[in-house]
Design a protein around this motif. Sequence first.
Motif, PDB file in Angstrom:
ATOM      1  N   MET A  26       0.855  -1.173   0.000  1.00 50.58           N
ATOM      2  CA  MET A  26       0.000   0.000   0.000  1.00 50.58           C
ATOM      3  C   MET A  26       0.892   1.224   0.000  1.00 50.58           C
ATOM      4  SD  MET A  26      -3.268  -0.481   2.458  1.00 50.58           S
ATOM      5  CE  MET A  26      -2.299  -0.497   3.928  1.00 50.58           C
ATOM      6  N   ILE A  27       0.483   2.245  -0.705  1.00 52.25           N
ATOM      7  CA  ILE A  27       1.233   3.494  -0.730  1.00 52.25           C
ATOM      8  C   ILE A  27       0.593   4.448   0.266  1.00 52.25           C
ATOM      9  CG2 ILE A  27       2.085   5.362  -2.148  1.00 52.25           C
ATOM     10  CD1 ILE A  27       3.143   2.665  -2.934  1.00 52.25           C
ATOM     11  N   VAL A  30       1.070   6.861   8.643  1.00 51.91           N
ATOM     12  CA  VAL A  30       1.302   5.568   9.286  1.00 51.91           C
ATOM     13  C   VAL A  30       1.728   5.777  10.739  1.00 51.91           C
ATOM     14  CG1 VAL A  30       2.723   3.505   9.254  1.00 51.91           C
ATOM     15  CG2 VAL A  30       1.847   4.455   7.129  1.00 51.91           C
ATOM     16  N   PHE A  31       2.639   6.705  10.947  1.00 52.66           N
ATOM     17  CA  PHE A  31       3.120   6.933  12.317  1.00 52.66           C
ATOM     18  C   PHE A  31       1.989   7.443  13.212  1.00 52.66           C
ATOM     19  CE2 PHE A  31       7.107   5.891  10.878  1.00 52.66           C
ATOM     20  CZ  PHE A  31       8.087   6.049  11.833  1.00 52.66           C
ATOM     21  N   ASN A  32       1.233   8.410  12.709  1.00 44.95           N
ATOM     22  CA  ASN A  32       0.146   8.957  13.525  1.00 44.95           C
ATOM     23  C   ASN A  32      -0.921   7.909  13.809  1.00 44.95           C
ATOM     24  OD1 ASN A  32       1.416  11.378  13.543  1.00 44.95           O
ATOM     25  ND2 ASN A  32       0.181  12.274  11.908  1.00 44.95           N
ATOM     26  N   TRP A  33      -1.177   7.072  12.797  1.00 49.80           N
ATOM     27  CA  TRP A  33      -2.164   6.015  12.997  1.00 49.80           C
ATOM     28  C   TRP A  33      -1.696   5.052  14.081  1.00 49.80           C
ATOM     29  CZ3 TRP A  33      -1.279   0.770  11.649  1.00 49.80           C
ATOM     30  CH2 TRP A  33      -2.408  -0.055  11.816  1.00 49.80           C
ATOM     31  N   ALA A  34      -0.413   4.712  14.035  1.00 46.59           N
ATOM     32  CA  ALA A  34       0.112   3.792  15.045  1.00 46.59           C
ATOM     33  C   ALA A  34       0.097   4.432  16.425  1.00 46.59           C
ATOM     34  CB  ALA A  34       1.528   3.381  14.669  1.00 46.59           C
TER      35      ALA A  34
END
Lengths: 186, 159
Positions: free
Chosen positions: A13-14, A20-24
Amino acid sequence: MGVLDQRFEKNFMISSVDYVFNWARKSAIWPLTFGLACCAIEMIASTTARFDIARFGAEVFRPSPRQADLMIVAGTVTLKMGPVLKRVWEQMADPKWCISMGACSSVGGPFNAYSVLQGVDRIVPVDVYVVGCPPRPEGLFYALLKLQDKIEQMSLAKRPTEVRLQPEMVEQFKRGVMVAQTPSPR
Amino acid sequence: MTDKPADENPIIKKLRAWDGKMIAVTSEFRGELSLVLPPEQLARAAQCLRAAPGLQFDFLSDISAVDRFPIEPRFEVNYHLLSIPLRQTVRLRVWLPGQDPVVSTVVPVWPTANWHEREIFDLFGIRFDGHPDLHRILMPDDWEGYPLRKDYPVEGFRT
């Protein structure tokens, strides 16, 4: 090419690094076990099966500031406790956030006295304030969701403290808050 | 004062028999006996109350202090004693001046007085002469002033 051939095309996935960091970060907040007064009872109640803070991914309360990234200041901060609180905050690793839970830690509450710190934001930066004396678990959950919204706006290009201090975020937050606003007041 | 003198009380009689000039004022209210002592007599009276047969006050329940600002003598220190073998209670009281209030410690007689006296020193600024370790117990060590004195503002001195 053997077993690895043609295996990766469907599994990529792009996305942006920030996303990604904020989601984690927002999906697995680890709060610090930091109860100071009666608000701590509501904080404990919010972890129980009836309210279940695990629904928001923040159920792992850590006893060590090294492993936590959210400090929920739940209760009255006395002047003697103030330096301890600040030290615990400084022991937490970045990125870290702070929720001021209840009237006491936000503005001193009913204790306008010589021994009580009049607001924990005098010694640590606070991200979200929760009203109530003490707030119900739902109030804490709303603060947690607001904090997740805030974490979503973080960027690798800026330190979290700079995100915290953006003035337009405060304005945006004020527009978002609807306290006792009735559409057609009688 | 609704308190009446209690000179016929057996505790008073025993103390008077031991030292006639020890007790300044006696009073009894609803079965509770209070003795006012001159501050310099307190240490001797404590030893007698603890050890003498018929008194045997072996348990110090509490020490409390009162600030009667601006009345002089300003401070009042109350010692609440209990005799476990004889099931009797008595209250000792000393009056202290506002200028340099100091009274002798009772830690050698009742070791539990250690923290009680530290608390009174912390919040009222009354010094206990001969205390083994007299420093603040509740407030931070660098605190200035004594918060429970009547002339101390409730909100403290904020900058």
